[in-house]
Design an enzyme around this catalytic site. Structure first.
Site, PDB file in Angstrom:
ATOM      1  N   THR A  43     -41.532  28.017 -46.873  1.00  0.00           N
ATOM      2  CA  THR A  43     -40.224  28.643 -46.663  1.00  0.00           C
ATOM      3  C   THR A  43     -39.097  27.617 -46.578  1.00  0.00           C
ATOM      4  OG1 THR A  43     -41.339  30.396 -45.454  1.00  0.00           O
ATOM      5  CG2 THR A  43     -38.976  30.216 -45.130  1.00  0.00           C
ATOM      6  N   GLU A  44     -37.973  27.977 -47.167  1.00  0.00           N
ATOM      7  CA  GLU A  44     -36.784  27.133 -47.113  1.00  0.00           C
ATOM      8  C   GLU A  44     -35.601  27.970 -46.639  1.00  0.00           C
ATOM      9  OE1 GLU A  44     -36.136  25.270 -50.885  1.00  0.00           O
ATOM     10  OE2 GLU A  44     -38.145  24.350 -50.880  1.00  0.00           O
ATOM     11  N   GLY A  87     -40.872  50.684 -15.656  1.00  0.00           N
ATOM     12  CA  GLY A  87     -40.102  49.526 -15.197  1.00  0.00           C
ATOM     13  C   GLY A  87     -40.948  48.268 -15.077  1.00  0.00           C
ATOM     14  N   GLU A 113     -45.439  35.265 -42.961  1.00  0.00           N
ATOM     15  CA  GLU A 113     -46.374  35.330 -44.086  1.00  0.00           C
ATOM     16  C   GLU A 113     -46.163  36.577 -44.932  1.00  0.00           C
ATOM     17  OE1 GLU A 113     -50.414  34.007 -43.452  1.00  0.00           O
ATOM     18  OE2 GLU A 113     -49.798  32.907 -41.680  1.00  0.00           O
TER      19      GLU A 113
END
Lengths: 380, 257
Positions: free
Chosen positions: A126-127, A341, A364
């Site tokens: 990835t870039e 909660g 991915e």
């Protein structure tokens, strides 16, 4: 048809379950809070052979199969999503491509340390401007004498800061039609000009290391090119097909952990004079959760089985990843809702699981990309 | 050194246990190696690595126990033996199991035999001492430390929290107590290798035993879960009053003082 796991698969699952319950789960909250990468735990996992499950013994692996590996990822993910992610990435992305496409010499030199658990591997695809569109990779490599010179930038790379090698994809030329030719390189992390930092503050999977890579005139011997120089793109597509099985297994693990907590809580928590598990509103949630987890697990195991039996598994691994990741977000969300909660409090750990599992729909290959992969397999 | 380990497959007492008509429901139960037997397996492997020889793990049960035997092999044991009781028609109790193990071990060349202190399912602690008696060898129970030097064996033994130091000699049977060691996880390569290690199956006929002669000597009348824990009681008022009330409750209600 046989749904029975083999003795080895059961033993692997049981061993990893015990290991994860003892050595990982008690620390998961702290690792999440302080974003600690559990380096020591990875050393232990290496010693137990977990980092080499799907690789043969001659490359330092354990000689197991994809099913055993998927079961191991599920068990580690049950204890800690972040540790599970780094584990899955180390095996499926850091080591597997060398096993699938490496030469004998590359396997000896670079796969053995990873499979035997002495070091971690990483995968840099990835870039900043090339995510789902990995074809748009901008990192470039050119041949200069006997060396390739690589320049570029990668982002969100799992494990890189703790890795011995990163498999980096880079453009090495253009086809006649003007499309990028992408190749993959094995780059040792101590190569001059290779800068690895971890500047990210993540929503979840915080025990997993996520790095930014900057490559400035990084020189690697030309033998470090991985597999076919012109087929880097199809190679990482194949790598990601395998990686999807492990991300799906991880999602199943996180969902199972959240479900276990929700079920136990629902039986204990009393409102209006009875345990909330006796209310249909809660029962229906639990029934849906249990069913969806089991369906996802079956899909994961089927995809793993197909891979183990050398049958096509692209579509099935995308089914598994898409369904399991979306299922896990639903399950964790409902588990938190059942806790009311208390679920919103860190102490109860379900909020971490929800934050962790959201990544499974993104990393991915996003859910959208999974649908594209499936549609393509359908012939669209 | 020839080392034997007596192992039992039991249900996991940390999981929920369901009893139907006096029998533990095996459908929902998780099965494990008796945790005390894990100490025995670990110590056997350590002794072998130190002194050489072979570790053989023996169990009495049915083919379901193969998984636990394989797990012991994956931890590092060399051989496994299953004494299969599948076709045994009589009732089985600790006497039966001890007789079967004794008959098997009589034919073996052993230096040391290790077992768990008790099994977590019935907690009887009967089998291993009976085997030692049957073989006519020394036995030391609940050990927390062991050093073997030639024939001489130095042992530390847990005695209600205190330590007793004992010197004895081989051949010997010991039962292992928590604190002796930290059992290893079976490694992945270990699991894969376990597949190829020998696992022999014997039955009562192979051991020249007569079913009726070793049939159970005891009869289980009923099995039931402990009563659910009742709600606690919080005393109120001044400290003096609370102390008085506590003393009177202990005396009159709990009848412990």
């Amino acid at each position: 048809m046989d749904f029975e796991l083999t003795n080895e698969q059961k033993m692997t699952r049981d061993m990893v379950r015990e290991f994860a319950e003892q050595e990982i789960a008690p620390h998961a909250r702290e690792w999440d809070e302080k974003a600690i990468f559990p380096e020591e735990t990875f050393k232990q996992m290496g010693e137990l052979g977990l980092l080499g499950i799907p690789f043969p013994e001659k490359y330092g692996g354990s000689g197991g199969d994809t099913i055993s590996y998927a079961l191991a990822v599920e068990e580690i993910g049950k204890a800690c999503g972040g540790t599970g992610l780094s584990y899955a990435a180390a095996v499926s992305l850091g080591a597997s491509p060398i096993y699938y496409f490496g030469t004998e010499e590359q396997k000896e030199e670079h796969l053995v340390p990873l499979a035997s658990g002495k070091a971690l591997g990483s995968f840099g695809l990835t870039e900043p401007n090339a995510g789902s569109d990995a074809g748009g990779t901008q990192t470039k490599a050119y041949l200069d004498g006997d060396e390739y010179v690589i320049n570029g930038e990668k982002c969100w790379i799992t494990n890189a800061q703790y890795a011995r090698t990163v498999i980096v994809t880079a453009v090495t030329g253009k086809t006649e039609k003007g499309k990028n030719i992408i190749s993959a390189f094995i780059v040792p992390t101590d190569t001059p000009g290779f800068k690895i930092t971890s500047p990210y503050d993540k929503m979840g999977v915080r025990a997993s290391n996520t790095s930014e890579l900057i490559l400035e005139d990084v020189r690697v011997p030309k033998e470090n090119i991985l597999g076919d120089p012109k087929k880097g793109f199809s190679q990482f597509l194949y790598t990601l097909d395998g990686g999807r099985i492990s991300i799906a297994a991880l999602a199943v693990g996180i969902a199972q952990a959240a479900f276990n907590k929700a079920l136990a809580y629902a039986k204990e928590r009393k409102q209006f004079g009875q345990p909330i598990s006796s209310f249909q509103a809660i029962q229906f949630k639990l029934a849906d959760m249990a069913m969806e987890i089991e369906l996802a697990r079956n899909m994961v195991l089927k995809a793993a089985w197909l891979k183990d039996n050398d049958k096509p598994f692209t579509k099935e691994s995308a089914f598994a990843k898409l369904y399991a990741s979306e299922m896990a977000t639903r399950v964790c969300n409902q588990a938190l809702q059942i806790h009311g909660g208390y679920g919103y409090m860190k102490e109860y750990e379900v909020e971490r699981m929800l934050r962790d599992t959201k990544l499974m729909e993104i990393g991915e290959g996003t859910s959208e990309i999974q649908r594209l992969v499936i549609a393509r397999q359908l012939g669209c | 050194m020839n080392i034997f380990v007596l192992m039992k497959r039991t249900f996991d007492t940390e999981e929920k246990i369901v009893i139907n008509d006096g029998v533990v429901d095996e459908e929902g139960a998780e099965f494990i190696i008796n945790p005390y037997d894990e100490y025995a397996i670990e110590e056997a492997i350590v002794l072998r690595d130190e002194h050489g020889g072979e570790v053989t793990v023996v169990t009495v049960g049915d083919e379901e126990a193969e998984k636990e035997l394989r797990t012991a092999l994956a931890m590092g044991a060399d051989k496994a033996v299953l004494i299969d009781m599948e076709d045994f028609d009589e009732e089985i109790d600790h006497f039966t199991v001890a007789e079967a193990l004794t008959a098997y071990l009589k034919e073996q060349d052993y230096d040391i035999i290790l077992g768990g202190n008790v099994a977590v399912d019935d907690g009887a602690g009967q089998v291993a001492p009976r085997v030692a008696e049957g073989l006519g060898i020394n036995q030391v129970t609940t050990i927390t430390g062991i050093q073997v030097d030639g024939e001489k064996v130095e042992i530390e033994r847990d005695v209600e929290g205190d330590v007793e130091k004992i010197e004895t000699s081989l051949p010997l049977l010991v039962t292992c107590q928590q604190g002796l060691n930290e059992p290893r996880y079976p490694s992945l390569p270990g699991i894969m290798k376990a597949k190829k290690k020998p696992l022999d199956t014997l039955d009562i006929d192979d051991l020249d035993l007569d079913e009726e002669e070793i049939a159970a000597k005891t009869k289980t009348l009923d099995k039931y879960l402990p009563p659910e824990k009742g709600a606690g009681k919080v005393l109120e008022g001044e400290i003096d009053e609370q102390v008085n009330e506590l003393v009177s409750l202990l005396k009159n209600e709990a009848k412990v003082i």
